[in-house]
Motif scaffolding. Structure first.
Motif, PDB file in Angstrom:
ATOM      1  N   PRO A  59       0.824  -1.217   0.000  1.00  0.00           N
ATOM      2  CA  PRO A  59       0.000   0.000   0.000  1.00  0.00           C
ATOM      3  C   PRO A  59       0.853   1.260   0.000  1.00  0.00           C
ATOM      4  O   PRO A  59       1.870   1.341   0.696  1.00  0.00           O
ATOM      5  CB  PRO A  59      -0.808  -0.114   1.297  1.00  0.00           C
ATOM      6  CG  PRO A  59       0.014  -1.001   2.181  1.00  0.00           C
ATOM      7  CD  PRO A  59       0.717  -1.962   1.267  1.00  0.00           C
ATOM      8  N   ALA A  60       0.444   2.246  -0.785  1.00  0.00           N
ATOM      9  CA  ALA A  60       1.196   3.495  -0.898  1.00  0.00           C
ATOM     10  C   ALA A  60       0.948   4.435   0.271  1.00  0.00           C
ATOM     11  O   ALA A  60       1.740   5.344   0.522  1.00  0.00           O
ATOM     12  CB  ALA A  60       0.843   4.200  -2.206  1.00  0.00           C
ATOM     13  N   VAL A  61      -0.142   4.240   0.996  1.00  0.00           N
ATOM     14  CA  VAL A  61      -0.493   5.107   2.118  1.00  0.00           C
ATOM     15  C   VAL A  61      -0.853   4.222   3.306  1.00  0.00           C
ATOM     16  O   VAL A  61      -1.570   3.217   3.149  1.00  0.00           O
ATOM     17  CB  VAL A  61      -1.683   6.025   1.751  1.00  0.00           C
ATOM     18  CG1 VAL A  61      -2.067   6.910   2.929  1.00  0.00           C
ATOM     19  CG2 VAL A  61      -1.343   6.888   0.527  1.00  0.00           C
ATOM     20  N   PRO A  62      -0.377   4.579   4.515  1.00  0.00           N
ATOM     21  CA  PRO A  62       0.512   5.701   4.833  1.00  0.00           C
ATOM     22  C   PRO A  62       1.937   5.459   4.351  1.00  0.00           C
ATOM     23  O   PRO A  62       2.357   4.304   4.201  1.00  0.00           O
ATOM     24  CB  PRO A  62       0.455   5.773   6.360  1.00  0.00           C
ATOM     25  CG  PRO A  62       0.143   4.373   6.786  1.00  0.00           C
ATOM     26  CD  PRO A  62      -0.759   3.810   5.725  1.00  0.00           C
ATOM     27  N   ALA A  63       2.642   6.548   4.116  1.00  0.00           N
ATOM     28  CA  ALA A  63       4.005   6.474   3.598  1.00  0.00           C
ATOM     29  C   ALA A  63       5.002   6.475   4.742  1.00  0.00           C
ATOM     30  O   ALA A  63       5.006   7.393   5.568  1.00  0.00           O
ATOM     31  CB  ALA A  63       4.269   7.655   2.665  1.00  0.00           C
ATOM     32  N   ASP A  64       5.848   5.447   4.788  1.00  0.00           N
ATOM     33  CA  ASP A  64       6.941   5.414   5.758  1.00  0.00           C
ATOM     34  C   ASP A  64       8.127   6.187   5.192  1.00  0.00           C
ATOM     35  O   ASP A  64       8.518   5.974   4.034  1.00  0.00           O
ATOM     36  CB  ASP A  64       7.363   3.980   6.052  1.00  0.00           C
ATOM     37  CG  ASP A  64       6.327   3.231   6.879  1.00  0.00           C
ATOM     38  OD1 ASP A  64       5.759   3.847   7.797  1.00  0.00           O
ATOM     39  OD2 ASP A  64       6.082   2.050   6.595  1.00  0.00           O
ATOM     40  N   VAL A  65       8.697   7.072   6.001  1.00  0.00           N
ATOM     41  CA  VAL A  65       9.836   7.892   5.581  1.00  0.00           C
ATOM     42  C   VAL A  65      10.911   7.797   6.653  1.00  0.00           C
ATOM     43  O   VAL A  65      10.652   8.069   7.829  1.00  0.00           O
ATOM     44  CB  VAL A  65       9.425   9.366   5.373  1.00  0.00           C
ATOM     45  CG1 VAL A  65      10.611  10.185   4.886  1.00  0.00           C
ATOM     46  CG2 VAL A  65       8.268   9.471   4.388  1.00  0.00           C
ATOM     47  N   VAL A  66      12.118   7.393   6.250  1.00  0.00           N
ATOM     48  CA  VAL A  66      13.214   7.334   7.220  1.00  0.00           C
ATOM     49  C   VAL A  66      13.791   8.730   7.421  1.00  0.00           C
ATOM     50  O   VAL A  66      13.922   9.513   6.470  1.00  0.00           O
ATOM     51  CB  VAL A  66      14.321   6.363   6.776  1.00  0.00           C
ATOM     52  CG1 VAL A  66      13.845   4.928   6.838  1.00  0.00           C
ATOM     53  CG2 VAL A  66      14.826   6.692   5.378  1.00  0.00           C
ATOM     54  N   ILE A  67      14.084   9.056   8.668  1.00  0.00           N
ATOM     55  CA  ILE A  67      14.764  10.296   9.025  1.00  0.00           C
ATOM     56  C   ILE A  67      15.906   9.927   9.961  1.00  0.00           C
ATOM     57  O   ILE A  67      15.928   8.838  10.543  1.00  0.00           O
ATOM     58  CB  ILE A  67      13.818  11.309   9.695  1.00  0.00           C
ATOM     59  CG1 ILE A  67      13.204  10.715  10.975  1.00  0.00           C
ATOM     60  CG2 ILE A  67      12.724  11.741   8.733  1.00  0.00           C
ATOM     61  CD1 ILE A  67      12.322  11.695  11.763  1.00  0.00           C
ATOM     62  N   ARG A  68      16.856  10.819  10.090  1.00  0.00           N
ATOM     63  CA  ARG A  68      18.035  10.513  10.904  1.00  0.00           C
ATOM     64  C   ARG A  68      17.733  10.643  12.393  1.00  0.00           C
ATOM     65  O   ARG A  68      17.257  11.687  12.850  1.00  0.00           O
ATOM     66  CB  ARG A  68      19.193  11.445  10.527  1.00  0.00           C
ATOM     67  CG  ARG A  68      19.753  11.192   9.127  1.00  0.00           C
ATOM     68  CD  ARG A  68      20.972  12.058   8.861  1.00  0.00           C
ATOM     69  NE  ARG A  68      21.480  11.888   7.512  1.00  0.00           N
ATOM     70  CZ  ARG A  68      22.353  10.960   7.143  1.00  0.00           C
ATOM     71  NH1 ARG A  68      22.817  10.118   8.061  1.00  0.00           N
ATOM     72  NH2 ARG A  68      22.769  10.872   5.885  1.00  0.00           N
ATOM     73  N   ALA A  69      18.016   9.570  13.150  1.00  0.00           N
ATOM     74  CA  ALA A  69      17.905   9.635  14.605  1.00  0.00           C
ATOM     75  C   ALA A  69      19.034  10.518  15.128  1.00  0.00           C
ATOM     76  O   ALA A  69      20.110  10.597  14.522  1.00  0.00           O
ATOM     77  CB  ALA A  69      17.999   8.230  15.190  1.00  0.00           C
ATOM     78  N   PRO A  70      18.819  11.238  16.229  1.00  0.00           N
ATOM     79  CA  PRO A  70      17.677  11.163  17.136  1.00  0.00           C
ATOM     80  C   PRO A  70      16.543  12.138  16.802  1.00  0.00           C
ATOM     81  O   PRO A  70      15.682  12.398  17.640  1.00  0.00           O
ATOM     82  CB  PRO A  70      18.309  11.538  18.481  1.00  0.00           C
ATOM     83  CG  PRO A  70      19.362  12.539  18.096  1.00  0.00           C
ATOM     84  CD  PRO A  70      19.897  12.075  16.773  1.00  0.00           C
ATOM     85  N   ARG A  71      16.533  12.688  15.602  1.00  0.00           N
ATOM     86  CA  ARG A  71      15.482  13.628  15.225  1.00  0.00           C
ATOM     87  C   ARG A  71      14.117  12.960  15.305  1.00  0.00           C
ATOM     88  O   ARG A  71      13.941  11.812  14.920  1.00  0.00           O
ATOM     89  CB  ARG A  71      15.736  14.141  13.806  1.00  0.00           C
ATOM     90  CG  ARG A  71      14.744  15.169  13.311  1.00  0.00           C
ATOM     91  CD  ARG A  71      15.248  15.806  12.016  1.00  0.00           C
ATOM     92  NE  ARG A  71      14.236  16.633  11.401  1.00  0.00           N
ATOM     93  CZ  ARG A  71      13.552  16.325  10.315  1.00  0.00           C
ATOM     94  NH1 ARG A  71      13.808  15.184   9.686  1.00  0.00           N
ATOM     95  NH2 ARG A  71      12.637  17.136   9.822  1.00  0.00           N
ATOM     96  N   ARG A  72      13.150  13.714  15.804  1.00  0.00           N
ATOM     97  CA  ARG A  72      11.786  13.210  15.920  1.00  0.00           C
ATOM     98  C   ARG A  72      10.849  14.121  15.147  1.00  0.00           C
ATOM     99  O   ARG A  72      11.084  15.315  15.013  1.00  0.00           O
ATOM    100  CB  ARG A  72      11.357  13.146  17.391  1.00  0.00           C
ATOM    101  CG  ARG A  72      12.188  12.195  18.235  1.00  0.00           C
ATOM    102  CD  ARG A  72      11.855  10.756  17.921  1.00  0.00           C
ATOM    103  NE  ARG A  72      12.748   9.812  18.604  1.00  0.00           N
ATOM    104  CZ  ARG A  72      12.631   8.492  18.525  1.00  0.00           C
ATOM    105  NH1 ARG A  72      11.657   7.967  17.803  1.00  0.00           N
ATOM    106  NH2 ARG A  72      13.477   7.712  19.156  1.00  0.00           N
ATOM    107  N   LEU A  73       9.764  13.535  14.657  1.00  0.00           N
ATOM    108  CA  LEU A  73       8.801  14.288  13.871  1.00  0.00           C
ATOM    109  C   LEU A  73       7.432  13.675  14.090  1.00  0.00           C
ATOM    110  O   LEU A  73       7.294  12.445  14.165  1.00  0.00           O
ATOM    111  CB  LEU A  73       9.177  14.230  12.386  1.00  0.00           C
ATOM    112  CG  LEU A  73       8.465  15.181  11.429  1.00  0.00           C
ATOM    113  CD1 LEU A  73       8.792  16.638  11.776  1.00  0.00           C
ATOM    114  CD2 LEU A  73       8.875  14.890   9.992  1.00  0.00           C
ATOM    115  N   ALA A  74       6.423  14.510  14.206  1.00  0.00           N
ATOM    116  CA  ALA A  74       5.071  14.025  14.474  1.00  0.00           C
ATOM    117  C   ALA A  74       4.562  13.174  13.315  1.00  0.00           C
ATOM    118  O   ALA A  74       4.727  13.529  12.146  1.00  0.00           O
ATOM    119  CB  ALA A  74       4.132  15.203  14.711  1.00  0.00           C
ATOM    120  N   ALA A  75       3.934  12.052  13.642  1.00  0.00           N
ATOM    121  CA  ALA A  75       3.329  11.200  12.625  1.00  0.00           C
ATOM    122  C   ALA A  75       1.976  11.770  12.215  1.00  0.00           C
ATOM    123  O   ALA A  75       1.290  12.430  12.995  1.00  0.00           O
ATOM    124  CB  ALA A  75       3.160   9.785  13.156  1.00  0.00           C
TER     125      ALA A  75
END
Length: 359
Positions: free
Chosen positions: A102-118
């Motif tokens: 499934p295309a949605v929801p899209a998982d996106v990797v970001i660099r730890a320890p940065r956090r971002l609201a889902a």
């Protein structure tokens, strides 16, 4: 086709998308103007927090995927570089045409320890093991092998895991050995359903239907077959790739799904393949996935009869299984099963690697 009401250079290279930082800082558009243009009926749209689509029509699947990356990327970074955010998991596999991803929801990797609201549409995934990235249809993405592992990490249904991982390998996006290594590096092989799927791929299985057939055969006294071995005539001409093949007995099992044989041309191709096999002394048992699921005893009985009749065989098959290698890293049963006898097999390391596998 994307049409901008006013040219914004940064959006041209981003499928008509731009972040608030890009619009206000790079393009010099005042915040009040941005608010005005994204009001209902305005020329622009706010797809995600701080991510805007500079067109009036609905976004396509590529724009939605890139919007997720723009949302997750660090504001001052180039979001197309893949340095701070990259699509992964099912959404990245969907871009490659993998069914059941499934295309949605899209998982996106970001660099730890940065956090971002889902968000409902985006799931940021912090990681300390930053992957190599590539661009797929204009969207920064992890390599297929990492995307497949990230998908498996979050999938719950065993058959969905089996199906998606098998497709990734079958179409050539990665080699089963590389996928196994990535699953191990991600510490996912402790999960029984993922370990089983990885073991099947190493054994040559390339679909859920074949995996179920292998499950059925494993519980019998039949010899262990080769899965998806490439058969050649004695002069080196390619013959066919049966789903399962017993080289010593010259018996093949073909799992023919209606999904791939419903057209007249596909059905004729299946019949021609069977004729080629039988013309070279290979006896074929054909079964559908539903037959293997609902009446496995009938399939086993047919195979048992042919395997018994061909031992010993007066006229051995004139087909050879070449370049086939199976590395069973996990025993198939608590006591382990003996692999298929050698017969007319010539092995070559990693001979089943696809030319499309760039992993």
């Amino acid at each position: 086709m994307i049409t901008l009401r006013e040219p914004v250079p940064v959006a041209r290279r981003q499928l008509g998308l731009a972040t608030r930082h890009q619009l206000t800082t790079t393009a010099g558009i005042p915040g009040a103007t941005l608010t005005s243009r994204t009001r209902p009926g305005g020329p622009w749209q706010r797809l995600l927090p701080r991510v805007y689509l500079l067109q009036t029509g609905p976004p396509d699947h590529r724009q939605r995927a890139l919007a997720a990356v723009l949302y997750a990327a660090e504001p001052a970074a180039d979001p197309l570089s893949g340095d701070t955010a990259a699509l992964t998991g099912a959404a990245a596999l969907a871009l490659l045409g993998i069914r059941d991803a499934p295309a949605v929801p899209a998982d996106v990797v970001i660099r730890a320890p940065r956090r971002l609201a889902a968000l409902p549409q985006v799931r940021p995934r912090p990681t300390s093991r930053w992957p190599r990235t590539l661009t797929v249809s204009g969207i920064p993405s992890t390599r297929p092998v990492r995307a497949a592992a990230d998908f498996a990490a979050r999938a719950a249904h065993p058959d969905r895991i089996r199906s998606v991982l098998a497709q990734v390998v079958q179409v050539g996006w990665c080699h089963p050995h590389d996928l196994h290594a990535e699953l191990r590096a991600s510490r996912l092989l402790a999960r029984p359903e993922i370990r089983a799927a990885a073991s099947e791929l190493l054994a040559g299985v390339r679909s859920v239907a074949e995996a179920r057939a292998r499950d059925v055969l494993t519980g019998t006294d039949l010899p262990t077959p080769l899965w998806n071995a490439r058969l050649y005539t004695l002069d080196g001409t390619f013959l066919a790739t049966p789903d399962a093949y017993w080289p010593d007995e010259g018996v093949a099992l073909e799992v023919d799904s209606a999904e791939y044989h419903y057209t007249r041309d596909a059905w004729h191709a299946t019949l021609r393949r069977r004729l080629r096999l039988e013309a070279h002394g290979v006896l074929v048992v054909s079964a559908t996935p539903s037959m293997i699921r609902d009446t496995p005893a009938e399939v086993i009985a047919a195979l048992h009869t042919l395997l018994t009749l061909t031992t010993p065989r007066r006229t051995p098959p004139t087909a050879q299984a070449r370049g086939h290698q199976q590395l069973l890293l996990f025993p198939e049963t608590p006591g382990g099963r003996t692999p298929a006898r050698g017969g007319r097999i010539r092995t070559a390391a990693r001979a089943d690697a696809s030319p499309r596998a760039a992993e």
